[in-house]
Design a protein around this motif. Structure first.
Motif, short mmCIF file in Angstrom:
data_model
loop_
_atom_site.label_atom_id
_atom_site.label_comp_id
_atom_site.label_asym_id
_atom_site.label_seq_id
_atom_site.Cartn_x
_atom_site.Cartn_y
_atom_site.Cartn_z
N GLU A 43 10.04 0.88 -11.23
CA GLU A 43 10.01 1.33 -9.84
C GLU A 43 8.65 1.96 -9.60
OE1 GLU A 43 12.33 4.45 -6.89
OE2 GLU A 43 13.32 3.74 -8.71
N ARG B 53 9.56 0.58 -4.65
CA ARG B 53 9.84 -0.84 -4.87
C ARG B 53 10.30 -1.04 -6.31
NH1 ARG B 53 5.76 -5.98 -4.83
NH2 ARG B 53 7.37 -7.55 -5.08
N ASP C 24 12.81 -9.68 -8.23
CA ASP C 24 12.26 -8.79 -7.21
C ASP C 24 13.42 -7.98 -6.67
OD1 ASP C 24 10.54 -7.55 -5.50
OD2 ASP C 24 10.45 -9.20 -4.05
#
Length: 156
Positions: free
Chosen positions: A73, A78, A142
């Motif tokens: 992360e 993200r 992702d």
């Protein structure tokens, strides 16, 4: 699956070099026999044989495998990951050592003593492990790999 918190020196080096603020590392064991053998204590002289027998019991009727789930992360929140499926840890280790030797012989790493994880190109290394058959798959994700079916071992 039983998880044990574990923090190897290699993970600490990576965390330090990447200036990570947090790092979690767990080893997971499918089955109950290896877990009992690892936590039982007892005579150290027989520990290797007890652990080998326990692993054979946990593996009975199946094939050896290793799943590695990497989750990262970034500072923006993200989350990305990589899930690899391998045949067994010893084969993966041996293939990485062989690939590292090839790369050194080709002069593709700087002179000196290094940790493989810091001088080998990750994508090329994964490709080499896939080509050698040590890894069956390597799937970039992702999002959170821990929430994906890619980590599922199956069900009865």
């Amino acid at each position: 699956m039983t998880l044990f918190a574990y923090l190897p020196a290699a993970a600490l080096r990576i965390a330090r070099d990447l200036e990570l603020t947090a790092l979690d590392w767990f080893n997971g064991f499918a089955g109950e026999h290896v877990v009992r053998a690892l936590t039982a204590g007892g005579d150290p002289d027989g520990a290797v044989d007890r652990l080998r027998r326990a692993a054979e019991l946990d593996l009975f009727g199946g094939e050896a495998y290793q799943i590695l789930v990497l989750r990262a992360e970034d500072r923006t929140g993200r989350v990305r990951g990589l899930v690899t499926h391998g045949r067994d840890a010893s084969r993966i280790t041996g293939e990485v050592a062989a690939y590292a030797a090839e790369v050194v012989l080709r002069g593709q790493v700087p002179a000196g003593v290094h940790h493989a994880g810091f001088v080998l190109d990750p994508a090329s290394t994964v490709d080499a492990l896939l080509a050698a058959g040590a890894l069956v798959s390597a799937v970039p994700i992702d999002g959170d790999p821990c929430a994906d079916d890619a980590t599922e071992d199956g069900a009865l």
